[in-house]
Scaffold this active site. Sequence first.
Site, mmCIF file in Angstrom:
data_model
loop_
_atom_site.group_PDB
_atom_site.id
_atom_site.type_symbol
_atom_site.label_atom_id
_atom_site.label_comp_id
_atom_site.label_asym_id
_atom_site.label_seq_id
_atom_site.Cartn_x
_atom_site.Cartn_y
_atom_site.Cartn_z
ATOM 1 N N SER A 6 21.306 21.481 43.718
ATOM 2 C CA SER A 6 21.775 20.094 43.658
ATOM 3 C C SER A 6 21.929 19.522 45.056
ATOM 4 C CB SER A 6 23.137 20.095 42.961
ATOM 5 O OG SER A 6 23.784 18.870 43.157
ATOM 6 N N ALA A 7 21.815 18.200 45.151
ATOM 7 C CA ALA A 7 22.069 17.526 46.427
ATOM 8 C C ALA A 7 23.510 17.719 46.871
ATOM 9 C CB ALA A 7 21.770 16.035 46.287
ATOM 10 N N GLY A 13 36.654 12.990 46.870
ATOM 11 C CA GLY A 13 35.490 13.836 47.134
ATOM 12 C C GLY A 13 34.167 13.086 47.163
ATOM 13 N N ASN A 67 20.041 12.460 41.718
ATOM 14 C CA ASN A 67 20.846 12.046 40.555
ATOM 15 C C ASN A 67 19.965 11.808 39.325
ATOM 16 O OD1 ASN A 67 22.579 11.564 42.958
ATOM 17 N ND2 ASN A 67 24.013 10.868 41.414
ATOM 18 N N LYS A 77 28.441 22.252 34.960
ATOM 19 C CA LYS A 77 28.124 21.238 35.976
ATOM 20 C C LYS A 77 29.189 20.168 36.192
ATOM 21 C CE LYS A 77 25.681 18.202 32.784
ATOM 22 N NZ LYS A 77 24.597 17.283 32.554
ATOM 23 N N ASN A 135 31.412 11.833 33.290
ATOM 24 C CA ASN A 135 31.777 11.800 34.717
ATOM 25 C C ASN A 135 30.770 10.961 35.479
ATOM 26 O OD1 ASN A 135 33.898 13.867 34.814
ATOM 27 N ND2 ASN A 135 32.267 15.239 34.155
ATOM 28 N N TYR A 156 32.207 23.654 41.995
ATOM 29 C CA TYR A 156 30.854 23.514 41.442
ATOM 30 C C TYR A 156 29.822 23.585 42.578
ATOM 31 C CZ TYR A 156 26.586 21.285 39.824
ATOM 32 O OH TYR A 156 25.259 21.010 39.573
ATOM 33 N N LYS A 205 26.819 26.500 43.587
ATOM 34 C CA LYS A 205 25.386 26.282 43.854
ATOM 35 C C LYS A 205 25.008 26.820 45.236
ATOM 36 C CE LYS A 205 24.154 24.272 40.042
ATOM 37 N NZ LYS A 205 23.272 24.967 39.109
ATOM 38 N N ARG A 236 23.281 6.172 45.720
ATOM 39 C CA ARG A 236 22.703 7.464 45.315
ATOM 40 C C ARG A 236 21.214 7.305 45.055
ATOM 41 N NH1 ARG A 236 27.117 8.291 46.624
ATOM 42 N NH2 ARG A 236 28.770 9.532 45.660
ATOM 43 N N GLY A 261 19.616 22.118 27.277
ATOM 44 C CA GLY A 261 20.414 21.069 27.908
ATOM 45 C C GLY A 261 19.594 19.832 28.262
#
Length: 343
Positions: A126-127, A298, A180, A86, A199, A150, A154, A232, A12
């Site tokens: 992930s954050a 969100g 990010n 993800k 996304n 998601y 995590k 971010r 990936g």
Amino acid sequence: MKNKILVTGGAGYIGTHTCIALHESGYEIVIYDNLSNSSYEAINRVSNLIGQSIEFIEGDIRDAGKLKEIFNLHEFFGVIHFAGLKAVGESVAKPLMYYDNNVSGTITLLAVMAEFGVKNLVFSSSATVYGDPETLPINETSPRSATNPYGQSKLTVEHVLEDLAAADKEWSLITLRYFNPVGAHESGQIGEDPSDIPNNLMPFISQVAVGRRDKLSIFGNDYPTIDGTGVRDYIHVTDLAQGHVAALDHLQQQTHAAGFLPINLGTGRGSSVLELVNAFSKVNKIDIPYQFAARRAGDIASCYASADKAQELLGWQAKLSITNMCEDTWRWQSMNPDGYNTK
Ligand code: NAD
Ligand code: UDP
């Protein structure tokens, strides 16, 4: 010293970059990936970049039998575990698929690792596990919460790892919380290749730049930030890859197991959507048409890391700038307008 690493999800976006960094640091790698969100072409390109054929096994982390075959064949020092789904929106529509892949898959992997006595893991968190942060910058003891399946997957894996570390003191479970990730390898040969409409912001900007999309929609311009758009902590994927090398080096050096060890990988600096769009335009001399649109459900206003723990414990810090991120993203996108499908 044992230096062979199993890299799940190694085909990936972050995995390919990390495999190159690991190879350059002298680690031996075996990639295990079901190619659900990647391709043989990505693996070929990693092989070309490192100048030798990389070992790749196609398989799923939920397949305990296949994992056992691999652990029987190889003596691993540890596992870097990228494999997972993800896409936040897809996770809302298909929660079972996300819990099965991300949570059940990780439990299957951990059970096989335990059976073979391989107890060093570097996990991709992930954050997103910080939810909507109360204070900034976010450090590793900030409260955790999840707003979608998601993020919940995590967070659940993090709880599993904490319980495992408490039950068995031989485990070292480094949990890297990425902010990010953006950018691409400086060669332009590997990069992020979303299979659908992106996304994430940076792949969307670069697809507008290359003419695959007309314009960017900026989700919200009324946040309490410098210019009203979301902030971010963008981090170059090459820096992120080095963070994984630093995590493994740390495990190699220590005399006691680390237990559950969460570490932020971010730059410590926040950039707004408009700042990133303007930087991309300026650096690459390409106009990025955009329109303001409603806030995305969100989304939070601002999120950036305290990167102190990574510096103190791993001796790691991000080196590459927003300019590097924009340049490298564009090199990859312009050389591969259709990602890995580009002929
Ligand atoms: P990616 O989709 O490019 O890579 C994940 C890889 O895992 C893919 O090659 C996919 O084919 C593979 N995979 C998925 N499910 C699998 C399974 N059941 N068995 C075997 N292989 C499987 O994603 P990425 O951006 O490289 O992310 C890597 C990890 O980092 C993921 O766990 C992701 O959740 C996490 N993460 C990513 C970001 C980001 O913005 N990219 C941010 C924070 C955390
Ligand atoms: N964003 C945007 N348009 C897009 C994609 C993202 O305005 O097409 C914004 C988003 O609202 C957020 C920032 O860009 O403020 C980063 O979004 P991304 O999805 O890349 O990361 P995340 O929100 O998961 O941190």
